[in-house]
Design a protein around this motif. Structure first.
Motif, mmCIF file in Angstrom:
data_model
loop_
_atom_site.group_PDB
_atom_site.id
_atom_site.type_symbol
_atom_site.label_atom_id
_atom_site.label_comp_id
_atom_site.label_asym_id
_atom_site.label_seq_id
_atom_site.Cartn_x
_atom_site.Cartn_y
_atom_site.Cartn_z
ATOM 1 N N GLU A 67 -1.077 -8.337 29.296
ATOM 2 C CA GLU A 67 -1.841 -7.776 28.235
ATOM 3 C C GLU A 67 -2.184 -6.252 28.303
ATOM 4 O OE1 GLU A 67 -6.386 -7.921 26.587
ATOM 5 O OE2 GLU A 67 -5.806 -9.548 27.719
ATOM 6 N N PHE A 121 0.993 -4.418 27.336
ATOM 7 C CA PHE A 121 1.196 -4.254 26.080
ATOM 8 C C PHE A 121 0.266 -3.352 25.521
ATOM 9 C CE2 PHE A 121 2.685 -8.923 26.643
ATOM 10 C CZ PHE A 121 4.084 -8.496 26.308
ATOM 11 N N SER A 122 -1.220 -3.130 26.003
ATOM 12 C CA SER A 122 -1.913 -2.370 25.670
ATOM 13 C C SER A 122 -1.499 -0.827 25.781
ATOM 14 C CB SER A 122 -3.327 -2.457 26.096
ATOM 15 O OG SER A 122 -3.962 -3.635 25.670
ATOM 16 N N GLY A 163 5.500 -5.920 30.347
ATOM 17 C CA GLY A 163 4.579 -6.882 29.783
ATOM 18 C C GLY A 163 5.150 -8.003 29.608
ATOM 19 N N LYS A 207 2.199 -9.684 22.557
ATOM 20 C CA LYS A 207 0.938 -9.616 23.037
ATOM 21 C C LYS A 207 0.147 -10.653 22.534
ATOM 22 C CE LYS A 207 -3.109 -6.676 23.844
ATOM 23 N NZ LYS A 207 -3.861 -5.227 23.347
ATOM 24 N N ASN A 233 1.845 -13.951 24.241
ATOM 25 C CA ASN A 233 1.346 -13.965 25.622
ATOM 26 C C ASN A 233 -0.251 -14.598 25.695
ATOM 27 O OD1 ASN A 233 1.326 -13.208 28.675
ATOM 28 N ND2 ASN A 233 -0.457 -12.043 27.865
ATOM 29 N N GLU A 269 -6.791 -9.716 18.245
ATOM 30 C CA GLU A 269 -5.648 -8.644 18.046
ATOM 31 C C GLU A 269 -4.895 -8.827 16.775
ATOM 32 O OE1 GLU A 269 -4.274 -6.092 20.721
ATOM 33 O OE2 GLU A 269 -6.415 -6.199 20.281
#
Length: 243
Positions: free
Chosen positions: A88, A91-92, A113, A169, A172, A184
């Motif tokens: 995570e 991905f951010s 990620g 994301k 995941n 999200e």
């Protein structure tokens, strides 16, 4: 407690159609064996959220649907509590780099990620208290092929890259971090999901945009609640939900 996962998943924890049939299976996602069991045809297939009850029952009778994997999830008493994962985080970072930084750094963080997500779910599966469906770790070559898949790899289009980052994301998070996945999804509007109207639900025919304040807020914080009462409904967006 030891039966929380089993109770949470229920009797028939069927695989979700969009995640399996539209995202993971077409791209030969290495996480599929960790996430789901194969159906009686030896492949992966989920339940579409547009299917009517009779179709779902017929598909279940014929053994057409995959289920959330018992070894990784449902029967796994060793599943850890999660707050945030390395995947995570990357991905951010990938999203931030794609929006305001270095596109090359975005690719690196994105690939990291996905790789960390694969490693994470392999570790969960291999360390499970239930040994019914333990899987081998995907090879480095298989992960490289997956990262290079035209449906997965980041390219030259920033908007498409942001869509892919947000989608991976979301994958995941899977079913375990459902609240984060919902947040999200509301923030990014990815992946693009279709929701039919639920005619049986007058209050929420579609998934809510936000949750309502508890009734105690009106009784214990009356003055402030009255200021926002008109907006206390399931369709009013939260301030950060700007798309």
């Amino acid at each position: 407690t030891s039966n929380d996962m089993q109770n949470g998943f229920g009797v028939n924890p069927f695989a979700p159609g969009y995640m399996v049939d539209s995202l993971m299976l077409p791209a030969s996602d290495p996480r599929l064996p960790f996430f789901f069991t194969k159906n009686t045809n030896g492949t992966y297939h989920g339940v579409s959220n547009t299917s009517i009850a009779s179709d779902v029952a017929a598909g279940q009778q014929a053994g057409l649907y995959s289920r959330w994997d018992s070894t990784t999830f449902q029967q796994n008493n060793n599943f850890p509590g999660l707050i945030i994962t390395a995947a995570e985080t990357n991905f951010s970072v990938a999203e931030a780099q794609q929006r305001w930084g270095d596109p090359v750094a975005a690719v690196n963080a994105y690939n990291n990620g996905i790789t960390q997500s694969i490693n994470f779910y392999y570790t969960i599966n291999s360390s499970s208290s239930y040994s019914g469906n333990k899987q081998s770790m995907p090879t480095a070559a298989a992960i490289t092929v997956f990262l290079a898949n035209p449906a997965i790899a980041l390219g030259a289009d920033p908007a498409e890259n942001l869509k892919r980052i947000a989608t991976q994301k979301w994958v995941n998070f899977s079913v375990i971090q459902a609240n984060q996945a919902w947040n999200e999804y509301r923030r990014t509007k990815y992946p693009v999901l279709y929701f039919p109207n639920d005619g049986a639900s007058l209050m929420a025919p579609k998934p809510p945009t936000r949750l309502l304040y508890p009734s105690s807020e009106n009784s214990l914080n009356t003055t402030n609640y009255q200021v926002v009462k008109a907006k206390d409904n399931i369709t009013t967006k939260i301030f950060w939900d700007v798309k």
